[in-house]
Motif scaffolding. Structure first.
Motif, short mmCIF file in Angstrom:
data_model
loop_
_atom_site.label_atom_id
_atom_site.label_comp_id
_atom_site.label_asym_id
_atom_site.label_seq_id
_atom_site.Cartn_x
_atom_site.Cartn_y
_atom_site.Cartn_z
N ILE A 67 0.87 -1.18 0.00
CA ILE A 67 0.00 0.00 0.00
C ILE A 67 0.90 1.22 0.00
N SER A 68 0.56 2.18 -0.84
CA SER A 68 1.32 3.44 -0.90
C SER A 68 0.48 4.57 -0.35
N VAL A 69 1.06 5.33 0.56
CA VAL A 69 0.41 6.52 1.10
C VAL A 69 0.79 7.67 0.16
N ILE A 70 -0.22 8.42 -0.26
CA ILE A 70 0.00 9.44 -1.29
C ILE A 70 -0.50 10.81 -0.87
N VAL A 71 0.14 11.82 -1.46
CA VAL A 71 -0.26 13.22 -1.29
C VAL A 71 -0.15 13.91 -2.65
N HIS A 72 -0.58 15.15 -2.71
CA HIS A 72 -0.45 15.98 -3.90
C HIS A 72 1.05 16.17 -4.19
N PRO A 73 1.45 16.21 -5.46
CA PRO A 73 2.88 16.36 -5.80
C PRO A 73 3.53 17.61 -5.22
N SER A 74 2.77 18.65 -4.96
CA SER A 74 3.34 19.89 -4.43
C SER A 74 3.63 19.82 -2.93
N ASN A 75 3.15 18.80 -2.26
CA ASN A 75 3.33 18.68 -0.81
C ASN A 75 4.79 18.36 -0.50
N GLN A 76 5.46 19.27 0.19
CA GLN A 76 6.87 19.12 0.52
C GLN A 76 7.10 18.76 1.99
N ALA A 77 6.03 18.51 2.73
CA ALA A 77 6.15 18.21 4.16
C ALA A 77 6.89 16.90 4.38
N THR A 90 -12.62 -3.15 1.90
CA THR A 90 -11.72 -3.39 0.78
C THR A 90 -10.39 -3.92 1.29
N ALA A 91 -9.70 -4.70 0.49
CA ALA A 91 -8.43 -5.29 0.90
C ALA A 91 -7.39 -4.23 1.28
N PRO A 92 -7.21 -3.15 0.47
CA PRO A 92 -6.23 -2.14 0.87
C PRO A 92 -6.59 -1.46 2.19
N ARG A 93 -7.86 -1.24 2.43
CA ARG A 93 -8.30 -0.61 3.69
C ARG A 93 -7.98 -1.50 4.88
N LYS A 94 -8.27 -2.79 4.75
CA LYS A 94 -7.96 -3.73 5.84
C LYS A 94 -6.47 -3.75 6.11
N ALA A 95 -5.67 -3.77 5.04
CA ALA A 95 -4.21 -3.79 5.20
C ALA A 95 -3.71 -2.49 5.83
N PHE A 96 -4.29 -1.36 5.42
CA PHE A 96 -3.90 -0.05 5.97
C PHE A 96 -4.22 -0.01 7.47
N ASP A 97 -5.43 -0.41 7.83
CA ASP A 97 -5.82 -0.41 9.24
C ASP A 97 -4.86 -1.26 10.07
N LYS A 98 -4.55 -2.44 9.58
CA LYS A 98 -3.70 -3.37 10.33
C LYS A 98 -2.24 -2.91 10.37
N THR A 99 -1.71 -2.50 9.22
CA THR A 99 -0.29 -2.18 9.12
C THR A 99 0.06 -0.79 9.62
N VAL A 100 -0.71 0.20 9.24
CA VAL A 100 -0.39 1.59 9.57
C VAL A 100 -1.03 2.02 10.90
N SER A 116 -4.34 19.46 0.14
CA SER A 116 -4.62 19.21 1.56
C SER A 116 -4.92 17.74 1.87
N LEU A 117 -5.12 16.94 0.85
CA LEU A 117 -5.52 15.55 1.06
C LEU A 117 -4.34 14.60 1.23
N ILE A 118 -4.57 13.55 1.99
CA ILE A 118 -3.65 12.43 2.10
C ILE A 118 -4.50 11.17 2.02
N GLY A 119 -4.00 10.18 1.31
CA GLY A 119 -4.74 8.93 1.15
C GLY A 119 -3.79 7.78 0.89
N TYR A 120 -4.33 6.68 0.46
CA TYR A 120 -3.52 5.50 0.16
C TYR A 120 -4.22 4.67 -0.90
#
Length: 135
Positions: A20-30, A63-73, A115-119
């Motif tokens: 699973i990849s956590v993603i943000v907008h390309p301009s986010n430099q944080a 969803t499978a990615p959501r279950k994995a995100f909850d468990k792993t992250v 402003s968004l962050i997702g996976y």
């Protein structure tokens, strides 16, 4: 025959081990740490480390990615996450992240809003978003 069973079992389990990849907008430099990601999705951190407002987006429950995100992250089961948010909503202390139904919808939203962050599943990544962590 025993080896054939083991190979089949391994192949069937591969989709559940997808990254699973956590993603943000390309301009986010944080500079965002793994612990920050969990805090953002649990409503404990309301802004990126550089001060910009953070709005986490979840994939649909079940969803499978959501279950994995909850468990792993988040280090919790999906039912623990549901109970966590139910308590916060009931006490008026927070509301869960907005949900989207699939990776394509997540990618569209993230590329349009800094402003968004997702996976998403790592295989869904496009050049329209920036990957900040992979689990």
């Amino acid at each position: 025959m025993k080896h054939l069973f083991l190979v089949a079992a391994l192949l069937l389990s591969l989709p559940s081990m997808a990254e699973i990849s956590v993603i943000v907008h390309p301009s986010n430099q944080a500079k965002i740490e793994s612990t920050d990601i969990a805090r953002m999705f649990l409503g404990k951190m309301k802004s990126f480390p550089n001060g910009g407002i953070v709005l986490p987006i979840n994939l649909a429950e079940g969803t499978a990615p959501r279950k994995a995100f909850d468990k792993t992250v988040l280090k919790k089961s999906s039912s623990q996450i549901k109970a966590y948010w139910s308590k916060l909503v009931f006490t008026g202390k927070g509301s869960p992240p907005r949900e989207v139904s699939n990776d394509a919808e997540m990618l569209e939203l993230i590329k349009a809003n800094p402003s968004l962050i997702g996976y998403v599943s790592s295989g869904s990544i496009t050049s329209d978003v920036k990957v900040i962590a992979t689990f």
